[in-house]
Design an enzyme around this catalytic site. Sequence first.
Site, PDB file in Angstrom:
ATOM      1  N   HIS A 118      -4.825  -6.748  12.631  1.00 52.45           N
ATOM      2  CA  HIS A 118      -4.022  -6.128  11.568  1.00 52.45           C
ATOM      3  C   HIS A 118      -3.263  -4.968  12.204  1.00 52.45           C
ATOM      4  CE1 HIS A 118      -3.850  -5.335   6.990  1.00 52.45           C
ATOM      5  NE2 HIS A 118      -2.834  -4.704   7.566  1.00 52.45           N
ATOM      6  N   VAL A 119      -1.974  -5.181  12.488  1.00 50.26           N
ATOM      7  CA  VAL A 119      -1.198  -4.160  13.196  1.00 50.26           C
ATOM      8  C   VAL A 119      -1.157  -2.866  12.394  1.00 50.26           C
ATOM      9  CG1 VAL A 119       0.228  -5.792  14.484  1.00 50.26           C
ATOM     10  CG2 VAL A 119       1.023  -4.970  12.271  1.00 50.26           C
ATOM     11  N   HIS A 120      -1.111  -1.761  13.119  1.00 46.01           N
ATOM     12  CA  HIS A 120      -1.063  -0.442  12.490  1.00 46.01           C
ATOM     13  C   HIS A 120      -0.565   0.568  13.510  1.00 46.01           C
ATOM     14  CE1 HIS A 120      -5.012  -0.970  14.365  1.00 46.01           C
ATOM     15  NE2 HIS A 120      -5.020   0.350  14.561  1.00 46.01           N
ATOM     16  N   GLU A 121       0.087   1.598  13.000  1.00 47.93           N
ATOM     17  CA  GLU A 121       0.606   2.667  13.853  1.00 47.93           C
ATOM     18  C   GLU A 121      -0.220   3.926  13.627  1.00 47.93           C
ATOM     19  OE1 GLU A 121       4.758   4.966  15.020  1.00 47.93           O
ATOM     20  OE2 GLU A 121       4.722   3.657  13.264  1.00 47.93           O
TER      21      GLU A 121
END
Length: 160
Positions: A118-121
Site C-alpha cells: 500500500h504505497v504511502h508518502e
Amino acid sequence: MTEQLWAPWRLEYIRSADELPGCVFCTAASHDDETGLVVHRGERAFVVLNKYPYASGHLMVAPYRHVGELGSLSDEEALELHRLASTCVGVLAQTMEPQGYNLGWNLGRIAGAGVVDHVHEHVVPRWAGDTNFMPVLADVKVMPEHLDETRRRLAAAWPS
C-alpha cells in the site's frame, strides 16, 4: 561530515510487518479518526500519524485504494497525495515549528518499506539535535508528546 539518522527500533517492525494481519492503512482508514490516528481525510487519500515515528509529528499520506505500485496510482490520486503532503508541511510548520522536513516514499522492502503493498508518502518534521543516544544505547525512542495529542493538534490545525 555527514550525520546519520539511526532508527534501530524500526528493524523489528520492518521484519515483522508481513506477519501483521491486514493492511495498516486500510485498517486506519476504516476506523474513526481517533482510533486510526487519522489527521485528515480527503476525497481519494488521507493523512495518518505514524505509530512508529522517526520524530514527533511523523505523518504518512496514503490513498484509500489499496495499491502497491506508485505507477498504479491514478492521476487524481497522485495529485491529491502530493497536495496533502504539501499541506502536511504547512500544518506541521504552524503547530510544531520544525526546522526542516524529510518527505519520501520507501518503495520495496529493500528500500525500508514496512508496508510494501500500500504505497504511502512519509512527511517527517526535523529539528536540530532530534536524534540522540537513547535509541542506540537503550533501544528506546523518546517522544515528547502522546500520539493522540499530536493527532488532535494537527487535525485541529488542518485548513478547511
